[in-house]
Scaffold this motif. Structure first.
Motif, PDB file in Angstrom:
ATOM      1  N   VAL A 129      -7.670  -3.793  -1.413  1.00  0.00           N
ATOM      2  CA  VAL A 129      -7.326  -4.667  -0.294  1.00  0.00           C
ATOM      3  C   VAL A 129      -5.976  -5.296  -0.602  1.00  0.00           C
ATOM      4  N   LEU A 130      -5.040  -5.185   0.331  1.00  0.00           N
ATOM      5  CA  LEU A 130      -3.695  -5.725   0.138  1.00  0.00           C
ATOM      6  C   LEU A 130      -3.446  -6.853   1.122  1.00  0.00           C
ATOM      7  N   HIS A 150     -16.996  -8.334  -0.198  1.00  0.00           N
ATOM      8  CA  HIS A 150     -18.005  -7.708   0.660  1.00  0.00           C
ATOM      9  C   HIS A 150     -17.956  -6.185   0.540  1.00  0.00           C
ATOM     10  N   LEU A 151     -16.765  -5.607   0.448  1.00  0.00           N
ATOM     11  CA  LEU A 151     -16.674  -4.159   0.274  1.00  0.00           C
ATOM     12  C   LEU A 151     -17.254  -3.719  -1.066  1.00  0.00           C
ATOM     13  N   ILE A 211      -5.359  -3.660   4.834  1.00  0.00           N
ATOM     14  CA  ILE A 211      -4.274  -4.630   4.717  1.00  0.00           C
ATOM     15  C   ILE A 211      -4.550  -5.776   5.684  1.00  0.00           C
ATOM     16  N   THR A 212      -4.088  -6.987   5.314  1.00  0.00           N
ATOM     17  CA  THR A 212      -4.453  -8.173   6.090  1.00  0.00           C
ATOM     18  C   THR A 212      -3.225  -9.028   6.423  1.00  0.00           C
ATOM     19  N   ILE A 218      -4.883  -7.275  -3.970  1.00  0.00           N
ATOM     20  CA  ILE A 218      -3.509  -7.448  -4.418  1.00  0.00           C
ATOM     21  C   ILE A 218      -2.851  -8.497  -3.539  1.00  0.00           C
ATOM     22  N   GLY A 219      -2.252  -9.500  -4.175  1.00  0.00           N
ATOM     23  CA  GLY A 219      -1.545 -10.545  -3.450  1.00  0.00           C
ATOM     24  C   GLY A 219      -0.048 -10.310  -3.472  1.00  0.00           C
ATOM     25  N   MET A 220       0.709 -11.388  -3.633  1.00  0.00           N
ATOM     26  CA  MET A 220       2.163 -11.312  -3.515  1.00  0.00           C
ATOM     27  C   MET A 220       2.776 -10.423  -4.601  1.00  0.00           C
TER      28      MET A 220
END
Length: 276
Positions: free
Chosen positions: A107-108, A226-227, A140-141, A82-84
């Motif tokens: 993944v956020l 990768h996940l 989260i990144t 998920i992006g913006m």
């Protein structure tokens, strides 16, 4: 007799980038380069190029939900990036749809601050990301300015300050937090990874390149890819290895970006460096 190989299916939920380096288009390139079948749901039509963003036209939450429901009715999704997300309505729409048919991995990338330092979403959008999406995400990144916006504090400028910030980020309830240190000064570019089993540094040298367009999109999508390749019973160490492998892939894509000559501003990373 030959047997079909099960290729992971991934989903990016993001806005568009006509220049192809970031957003939806950059995510699809990353997810494809790393051996997954990429699908997408568009959240905004954005007029931008390598020099900046000219206009953002959000897609209504109802249409986003229609895209998601139709996709999830048909295609198995192993991991989603998920992006913006700029509004609480969209954040809640994503949560409802993904909790109803949850992928194995979420993944956020909390995209809230432009490279210029400008905050891209208002207070309601920030709280929606923090309160609605972060607790749902497995990873989260945030970069340092984004982490600061999430917590309502000043951005850290040292490695010690990054470590001091980590407990507050972990308290937001995402089990894996990759705090990106690219905004620190110096020749190194360390990231700090918080996990349920403890914290660890992921060091890397800084790449001397101006081609930084879409690096955050690329890293979060690489983590999702990768996940998605992991088995359902993957243990903690394999999850950490997958995140580290994604960071190494981005490092290679940045090094190879010199082979590209795209636009007159910040060029993209070389998503397909291993193939071209």
């Amino acid at each position: 007799m030959s047997h079909a190989v099960s290729i992971p299916h991934t989903l990016t939920i993001a806005g568009s980038d006509p220049s192809g380096g970031a957003g939806l288009q950059g995510d699809i390139k990353t997810l494809s380069a790393l051996g997954t079948y990429a699908t997408n749901v568009i959240t905004a039509v954005i007029a931008q190029n390598t020099r900046g963003v000219a206009a953002v036209h959000p897609v209504p939450a109802g249409i986003i939900r229609e895209q998601l429901d139709n996709l999830l009715d048909d295609v198995r999704i192993d991991a989603v990036k998920i992006g913006m997300v700029a509004s609480r309505e969209v954040a809640e729409t994503l949560r409802e749809a993904l909790e109803a048919r949850r992928p194995r991995w979420i993944v956020l990338d909390p995209v809230m601050v432009a490279k210029s330092g400008d905050v891209l979403v208002d207070a309601a959008g920030i709280s929606a990301v923090r309160d609605v999406l972060v607790p749902m995400a497995d990873v989260i990144t945030p970069n340092l300015p984004e982490a600061a916006v999430l917590l309502g504090v000043a951005a850290p400028t040292t490695a010690d300050a990054m470590e001091a910030m980590l407990p507050s980020l972990k308290a937001l309830a995402s089990p894996y937090v990759l705090l990106k240190g690219g905004h620190l000064a110096g020749d190194s570019c360390p990231d700090l990874l918080a996990t349920p089993q403890g914290d660890r540094w992921l060091p890397a040298p800084r790449i001397d390149t101006a081609n930084l367009h879409g690096t955050g999109c690329a890293l979060s999508s690489a983590i999702a890819a990768h996940l998605a390749h992991l088995p359902p019973d993957a243990d903690h160490e394999r999850i950490v290895t997958a995140i580290g492998d994604a960071k190494r892939w981005l490092h290679e894509a940045l090094e190879a970006s010199r082979r590209l000559d795209v636009g007159q501003g910040r060029g993209p990373v070389h998503h397909f460096n291993a193939w071209w």
